[in-house]
Motif scaffolding. Structure first.
Motif, mmCIF file in Angstrom:
data_model
loop_
_atom_site.group_PDB
_atom_site.id
_atom_site.type_symbol
_atom_site.label_atom_id
_atom_site.label_comp_id
_atom_site.label_asym_id
_atom_site.label_seq_id
_atom_site.Cartn_x
_atom_site.Cartn_y
_atom_site.Cartn_z
ATOM 1 N N GLY A 55 -1.777 -10.902 4.319
ATOM 2 C CA GLY A 55 -1.777 -9.619 5.010
ATOM 3 C C GLY A 55 -1.338 -8.458 4.134
ATOM 4 N N TYR A 56 -1.110 -8.725 2.840
ATOM 5 C CA TYR A 56 -0.711 -7.654 1.924
ATOM 6 C C TYR A 56 -1.925 -6.779 1.616
ATOM 7 N N PHE A 57 -1.765 -5.489 1.822
ATOM 8 C CA PHE A 57 -2.904 -4.577 1.725
ATOM 9 C C PHE A 57 -3.504 -4.565 0.324
ATOM 10 N N LYS A 58 -2.668 -4.584 -0.681
ATOM 11 C CA LYS A 58 -3.163 -4.542 -2.061
ATOM 12 C C LYS A 58 -4.022 -5.754 -2.375
ATOM 13 N N GLY B 298 0.792 -1.232 0.000
ATOM 14 C CA GLY B 298 0.000 0.000 0.000
ATOM 15 C C GLY B 298 0.820 1.277 0.000
ATOM 16 N N LYS B 299 2.067 1.216 -0.469
ATOM 17 C CA LYS B 299 2.937 2.398 -0.425
ATOM 18 C C LYS B 299 2.412 3.528 -1.307
ATOM 19 N N THR B 300 2.013 3.205 -2.538
ATOM 20 C CA THR B 300 1.522 4.239 -3.445
ATOM 21 C C THR B 300 0.235 4.866 -2.907
ATOM 22 N N CYS B 301 -0.657 4.036 -2.371
ATOM 23 C CA CYS B 301 -1.894 4.573 -1.778
ATOM 24 C C CYS B 301 -1.571 5.531 -0.645
ATOM 25 N N LEU B 302 -0.584 5.167 0.180
ATOM 26 C CA LEU B 302 -0.183 6.025 1.284
ATOM 27 C C LEU B 302 0.430 7.318 0.764
ATOM 28 N N ALA C 168 20.969 8.206 5.597
ATOM 29 C CA ALA C 168 20.809 7.322 6.751
ATOM 30 C C ALA C 168 19.989 7.965 7.851
ATOM 31 N N LEU C 169 19.897 9.297 7.822
ATOM 32 C CA LEU C 169 19.144 10.013 8.838
ATOM 33 C C LEU C 169 17.719 10.335 8.384
ATOM 34 N N LEU C 170 17.365 9.939 7.180
ATOM 35 C CA LEU C 170 16.035 10.265 6.660
ATOM 36 C C LEU C 170 14.935 9.557 7.435
ATOM 37 N N PRO C 171 13.821 10.248 7.679
ATOM 38 C CA PRO C 171 12.662 9.551 8.232
ATOM 39 C C PRO C 171 12.127 8.542 7.213
ATOM 40 N N VAL C 172 12.009 7.303 7.618
ATOM 41 C CA VAL C 172 11.505 6.243 6.733
ATOM 42 C C VAL C 172 10.252 5.644 7.353
ATOM 43 N N THR C 173 9.169 5.618 6.594
ATOM 44 C CA THR C 173 7.966 4.915 7.015
ATOM 45 C C THR C 173 7.964 3.551 6.332
ATOM 46 N N TRP C 174 8.025 2.509 7.135
ATOM 47 C CA TRP C 174 8.058 1.142 6.600
ATOM 48 C C TRP C 174 6.650 0.569 6.604
ATOM 49 N N LEU C 175 6.247 0.042 5.462
ATOM 50 C CA LEU C 175 4.971 -0.668 5.377
ATOM 51 C C LEU C 175 5.255 -2.153 5.226
ATOM 52 N N HIS C 176 4.653 -2.944 6.073
ATOM 53 C CA HIS C 176 4.830 -4.395 6.047
ATOM 54 C C HIS C 176 3.463 -5.049 5.861
ATOM 55 N N PRO C 177 3.422 -6.312 5.477
ATOM 56 C CA PRO C 177 2.132 -7.016 5.471
ATOM 57 C C PRO C 177 1.479 -6.917 6.848
ATOM 58 N N LEU C 178 0.170 -6.758 6.870
ATOM 59 C CA LEU C 178 -0.553 -6.636 8.140
ATOM 60 C C LEU C 178 -0.441 -7.935 8.922
ATOM 61 N N PRO C 179 -0.060 -7.859 10.188
ATOM 62 C CA PRO C 179 0.156 -9.092 10.954
ATOM 63 C C PRO C 179 -1.151 -9.680 11.500
ATOM 64 N N LEU C 180 -1.131 -10.969 11.699
ATOM 65 C CA LEU C 180 -2.189 -11.671 12.438
ATOM 66 C C LEU C 180 -1.524 -12.902 13.041
ATOM 67 N N ASP C 181 -1.001 -12.736 14.242
ATOM 68 C CA ASP C 181 -0.278 -13.820 14.910
ATOM 69 C C ASP C 181 -0.451 -13.694 16.417
#
Length: 371
Positions: free
Chosen positions: A334-337, A111-115, A280-293
């Motif tokens: 868990g992949y948003f797309k 969902g990176k492009t959507c974000l 290396a100092l850039l703010p990075v927003t990481w998107l991962h598959p949505l968890p269910l565990d």
């Protein structure tokens, strides 16, 4: 001037017609007219009439189009990123230096492009609200994608020019085929970005470029940031690593650090630790598959509950999606797309078959198309 205005008006009219006929095609979002339409767009949940659905419900294009175009439901990452970038845009508008880029990274399909687009829309709405609405000749946000050929800087500038409506539109296919190279539109692009008070640039799919290709264009993006005060958001799988490698190539940070270490040792001083690169100092927003565990049973179910709120089906059972959380997670990873696709397709199937509910039957039909 009159001829160019007429060309722009014809182009905008064509884009508006295109959006009306095929509203979900991505092309208009990379042009100013289409982007502003996206910012203003309100996707309203269709109201359900009293009683059972009529016989024409299965061909209800409004309901079908709505469920094909389901909104991006909020998640913690989305909310955090929107707040961070909007705050940064406001902060950057009040400082002369120290502007920071932002990066959206993560596996494909998260969902990176959507974000990225949600962030741009939120930022533009905030800016326009602070200035009492949209102002003529003000372009607060520019949204581009990595050029098909990212080899030369001129192609990146052409993407920006295309968004701004600066480049001349080809009159025929023959004229397109005759084009050997893009003309350099850097000066007019810089002029428009400055006079239009552009404050945010969204750059999607930078994973299509190599580190060397990014290294060649980074000095230009630095110019936009440092002179014009444009905040940059880079988006793509592996974006943070790509930018880091590009910075090393663009500024030869490895060589400079090594030379500095040798110089200090020869002077009798202990070698100082190598400082991190700007990337290396850039703010990075990481998107991962949505968890269910076992560690997180809530995030995925919360997203499903938000989708349930958006659905407009006559016989939708309570917790229709949530009750199948484990199965939906197994089938989509868990992949948003993939999750959005399954829910959207299941909802359209429910309308066309007349079931007006999402059960395993509709989910089976939707996931069968993923196989």
């Amino acid at each position: 001037m009159k001829a160019s205005v007429e060309l722009r008006n014809r182009r905008e009219a064509r884009l508006l017609l295109q959006m009306k006929n095929t509203p979900m095609r991505p092309l208009p979002l990379f042009q100013l007219t289409g982007w502003n339409h996206f910012v203003d767009e309100e996707v309203k949940r269709p109201a359900l009439a009293e009683g059972s659905p009529g016989t024409d419900r299965r061909e209800d294009e409004q309901a079908i189009a709505y469920h094909r175009h389901m909104r991006m439901v909020p998640t913690d990452a989305i909310s955090h990123m929107q707040e961070m970038v909007v705050a940064a845009v406001h902060l950057n508008s009040r400082r002369r230096d120290g502007l920071m880029d932002h990066v959206i990274d993560g596996p494909a399909g998260t969902g990176k492009t959507c974000l990225l687009r949600a962030v741009g829309r939120a930022a533009q709405q905030e800016i326009e609200a602070a200035t009492n609405g949209r102002q003529q000749n003000v372009i607060p946000v520019v949204h581009i994608t990595t050029p098909a050929d990212p080899e030369q800087k001129v192609n990146w500038v052409w993407e920006i020019a295309s968004y701004l409506g600066l480049q001349p539109e080809p009159k025929s296919l023959a004229e397109v085929l005759e084009m050997r190279r893009h003309q350099d539109l850097t000066l007019p692009v810089n002029y428009v970005l400055e006079t239009a008070q552009t404050r945010l640039m969204l750059i999607d799919d930078i994973n299509r470029a190599s580190p060397q290709q990014l290294a060649d264009v980074l000095p230009y993006f630095d110019y936009l940031r440092d002179k014009l005060g444009v905040s940059l958001v880079f988006c793509g799988t592996g974006a943070s690593h790509l930018l880091h490698q590009a910075r090393i190539l663009a500024r030869d940070l490895t060589r400079v650090s090594e030379e500095n270490r040798v110089r200090l040792e020869r002077a009798g001083h202990p070698a100082e630790p190598i400082s991190p690169s700007p990337t290396a100092l850039l703010p990075v927003t990481w998107l991962h598959p949505l968890p269910l565990d076992t560690e997180d049973q809530e995030t995925f179910r919360r997203v499903l509950a938000n989708f349930e709120t958006d659905l407009s089906l006559y016989r939708l059972e309570e917790h229709a999606l949530s009750k199948h959380a484990v199965e939906l997670h197994r089938r989509t990873g868990g992949y948003f797309k993939a999750l959005t696709y399954v829910i959207s397709t299941a909802a359209v199937t429910a309308i066309r078959t007349g079931s007006e509910n999402i059960t395993l039957k509709e989910i089976d039909a939707a996931t069968a198309q993923l196989s």
